[in-house]
Write an enzyme that holds these catalytic residues in place. Structure first.
Site, PDB file in Angstrom:
ATOM      1  N   TYR A  36       4.721  -3.422  13.555  1.00 50.77           N
ATOM      2  CA  TYR A  36       5.104  -2.404  12.583  1.00 50.77           C
ATOM      3  C   TYR A  36       3.865  -1.747  11.991  1.00 50.77           C
ATOM      4  O   TYR A  36       2.846  -2.417  11.768  1.00 50.77           O
ATOM      5  CB  TYR A  36       5.902  -3.018  11.429  1.00 50.77           C
ATOM      6  CG  TYR A  36       7.315  -3.395  11.783  1.00 50.77           C
ATOM      7  CD1 TYR A  36       8.372  -2.526  11.528  1.00 50.77           C
ATOM      8  CD2 TYR A  36       7.596  -4.630  12.357  1.00 50.77           C
ATOM      9  CE1 TYR A  36       9.677  -2.885  11.838  1.00 50.77           C
ATOM     10  CE2 TYR A  36       8.901  -4.989  12.681  1.00 50.77           C
ATOM     11  CZ  TYR A  36       9.934  -4.112  12.419  1.00 50.77           C
ATOM     12  OH  TYR A  36      11.226  -4.470  12.728  1.00 50.77           O
ATOM     13  N   TYR A  67       8.893  -9.239  18.764  1.00 54.76           N
ATOM     14  CA  TYR A  67       7.723  -9.779  18.069  1.00 54.76           C
ATOM     15  C   TYR A  67       8.023 -11.166  17.512  1.00 54.76           C
ATOM     16  O   TYR A  67       9.182 -11.493  17.243  1.00 54.76           O
ATOM     17  CB  TYR A  67       7.241  -8.831  16.961  1.00 54.76           C
ATOM     18  CG  TYR A  67       8.276  -8.511  15.902  1.00 54.76           C
ATOM     19  CD1 TYR A  67       8.474  -9.336  14.805  1.00 54.76           C
ATOM     20  CD2 TYR A  67       9.058  -7.360  15.997  1.00 54.76           C
ATOM     21  CE1 TYR A  67       9.403  -9.035  13.835  1.00 54.76           C
ATOM     22  CE2 TYR A  67      10.004  -7.049  15.035  1.00 54.76           C
ATOM     23  CZ  TYR A  67      10.169  -7.889  13.959  1.00 54.76           C
ATOM     24  OH  TYR A  67      11.119  -7.591  13.003  1.00 54.76           O
ATOM     25  N   ARG A  87      11.921 -12.205  17.284  1.00 54.89           N
ATOM     26  CA  ARG A  87      13.039 -11.300  17.000  1.00 54.89           C
ATOM     27  C   ARG A  87      13.405 -10.511  18.250  1.00 54.89           C
ATOM     28  O   ARG A  87      12.531  -9.983  18.933  1.00 54.89           O
ATOM     29  CB  ARG A  87      12.664 -10.273  15.909  1.00 54.89           C
ATOM     30  CG  ARG A  87      12.552 -10.726  14.477  1.00 54.89           C
ATOM     31  CD  ARG A  87      13.761 -11.374  13.822  1.00 54.89           C
ATOM     32  NE  ARG A  87      15.110 -10.947  14.184  1.00 54.89           N
ATOM     33  CZ  ARG A  87      15.729  -9.870  13.710  1.00 54.89           C
ATOM     34  NH1 ARG A  87      15.142  -9.066  12.854  1.00 54.89           N
ATOM     35  NH2 ARG A  87      16.956  -9.581  14.082  1.00 54.89           N
ATOM     36  N   HIS A  98      14.894  -4.486  18.199  1.00 53.55           N
ATOM     37  CA  HIS A  98      15.887  -3.889  17.291  1.00 53.55           C
ATOM     38  C   HIS A  98      15.319  -2.673  16.576  1.00 53.55           C
ATOM     39  O   HIS A  98      14.099  -2.507  16.454  1.00 53.55           O
ATOM     40  CB  HIS A  98      16.368  -4.912  16.256  1.00 53.55           C
ATOM     41  CG  HIS A  98      15.271  -5.418  15.352  1.00 53.55           C
ATOM     42  ND1 HIS A  98      14.415  -6.428  15.718  1.00 53.55           N
ATOM     43  CD2 HIS A  98      14.876  -5.042  14.116  1.00 53.55           C
ATOM     44  CE1 HIS A  98      13.552  -6.661  14.741  1.00 53.55           C
ATOM     45  NE2 HIS A  98      13.800  -5.826  13.766  1.00 53.55           N
ATOM     46  N   HIS A 111      16.007  -0.809  12.790  1.00 55.43           N
ATOM     47  CA  HIS A 111      16.677  -0.931  11.492  1.00 55.43           C
ATOM     48  C   HIS A 111      17.360   0.386  11.134  1.00 55.43           C
ATOM     49  O   HIS A 111      16.787   1.457  11.361  1.00 55.43           O
ATOM     50  CB  HIS A 111      15.655  -1.253  10.400  1.00 55.43           C
ATOM     51  CG  HIS A 111      15.016  -2.597  10.533  1.00 55.43           C
ATOM     52  ND1 HIS A 111      15.525  -3.727   9.936  1.00 55.43           N
ATOM     53  CD2 HIS A 111      13.899  -2.995  11.192  1.00 55.43           C
ATOM     54  CE1 HIS A 111      14.736  -4.764  10.210  1.00 55.43           C
ATOM     55  NE2 HIS A 111      13.738  -4.345  10.972  1.00 55.43           N
TER      56      HIS A 111
END
Lengths: 181, 237
Positions: B104, B143, B153, B156, B158
């Site tokens: 991120y 990640y 995870r 995905h 959000h």
């Protein structure tokens, strides 16, 4: 009928949709730029977890009526604020007026608070009321809460002019009353 | 004054609980007391209107300052409907995600994967009259996280959505079909109902796919519906 999509946590990186100016509903270049009248207030507080530690990665959103108690007027009653390293949030807004309730009831002035964070698979919703407001005595939501816990929804004045504080405790001693809405 | 028409309560199996032992961050953050149920009033059935004039749309995450982000370019499109199948018009949809390497653009993310100077990973779009939305991005990477040993995870994106009423407010995650990590993810698995869980998985869609350009995925989202039938709902705005 298809059931509503399942909620999932906002996680720790929601700040990608954080625009810190949204915490100031009265910002000069925002949707309330042309709105006049009403009492300017500051809403602040700390979000803490079950160990009393500050929740430093929460997203707090507010939704409120205008000073006349309307949701469909010119005032844009939405704000978003990330908590800081001490778990603190801070909004600048106008004090809402009383809002019609169900039947012939009147709701005391209030602001909806929603908390999103890592570890919250769906938002927690509560309300902020203002200490000393006569209408609090007959507010249907406050009346639905056991008296000993009502205070967790009632903001107090601080020493700063126009500033109100309500701390949010997610779990344990003094746990905030959250609402199933 | 006529009472406002409230929103239906969800079947608990179709939504995650607050206390999920397998998801460590819930341990000290879930309330121990049951929430107090309140009937819906104007406060819950009204909600903020987001004008694109103040909340500028940003539908292309795949480039920054004219430079292309690294990774597999994709188009994600779908409809936002309520539980009665009616389109939610003018809904603001915010999205955020990791880059193709699984990192991120966020100071809190210290995963040893490269940042991409041409990818911020955030967007904002609005639904049209039929509830349709669409944006272009790159497929995010998986990640690691520290929830349990060797935890990763699943891939995905959000999503944050605002409906007509504040009681419809929804934050969720869109997953990708065939991801082997879904079977190990306590966040995805937190919703008990398997069908409800699987609706969090987008579908590959050849009609959304653009030749020589990008793969397409469809992800439809359902917000809470009203307690009454549409015919009794003339007072809604």
């Amino acid at each position: 009928m298809t059931a509503a999509t399942a909620s999932q946590t906002a996680g720790p990186y929601w700040h990608l949709i954080d625009f810190p100016e949204w915490a100031d509903l009265l910002r000069a270049d925002g949707p309330n730029a042309g709105v006049t009248g009403g009492e300017r207030i500051v809403l602040t507080g700390r979000v803490t977890d079950g160990q009393g530690a500050p929740v430093a990665d929460a997203m707090v959103e507010i939704w409120q009526a205008d000073p006349e108690g309307r949701y469909d007027g010119a005032f844009h009653g939405f704000g978003r604020c990330g908590t800081d390293a001490d778990g603190m949030f801070r909004f600048v807004t106008l004090k809402p007026g009383p809002v019609p309730g169900r039947g012939n009831q009147t709701q005391a002035p209030h602001v909806v608070l929603s908390i999103f964070a890592r570890g919250l698979l769906k938002q927690l919703v509560t309300r902020l009321y203002f200490a000393g407001e006569a209408l609090n005595e007959n507010d249907p939501v406050l009346q639905a809460i056991e008296p000993a816990r009502r205070g967790t929804l009632i903001a107090r004045r601080t020493a700063a002019p126009g500033e109100w504080r309500l701390d949010i405790r997610l779990q344990g001693e003094g746990e905030t009353v959250f609402l199933d809405v | 004054m006529t009472d406002p028409i409230g929103y239906r309560r969800p079947d608990p199996a179709t939504q995650p609980p607050y206390d999920v032992p397998a998801y460590g961050s819930t341990h000290h953050r879930h309330p121990k007391q049951a929430p107090v149920r309140v009937p819906h009033t104007l406060t819950e059935v009204s909600g903020p209107r987001f004008s694109p004039a103040w909340y500028a749309p940003h539908a292309d995450l795949s480039t920054l300052n004219g430079k292309a982000a690294l990774g597999e370019r994709i188009i994600v499109a779908g409809r936002v409907l309520d539980e009665d199948g009616r389109p939610v018009r003018g809904a603001m949809v915010e999205v955020w995600q990791a880059n193709a390497a699984g990192r991120y653009h966020h100071p809190g993310d210290q995963h040893d994967a490269p940042l991409d100077p041409n990818f911020l990973g955030r967007g904002r779009v609005f639904t049209d009259e039929e509830g349709n939305y669409r944006f272009t991005t790159i497929r995010p990477g998986a990640y690691p996280w520290r929830n349990h040993p060797n935890a990763w995870r699943p891939v995905h994106i959000h999503y944050s959505l605002f409906g007509a009423g504040f009681a419809q407010r929804l934050i969720t995650q869109m997953y990708f079909p065939g991801d082997p990590l879904l079977a190990y993810d306590p966040i995805f698995l937190s919703t008990a109902d398997e069908a409800a869980r699987n609706r969090l998985i987008a579908r590959f869609d050849l009609d959304i796919t653009e030749p020589e350009w990008a793969l397409g995925y469809r992800f439809d989202i359902v917000l809470r519906g009203r307690e009454a039938t549409p015919f009794e709902n003339d007072g809604a705005h």
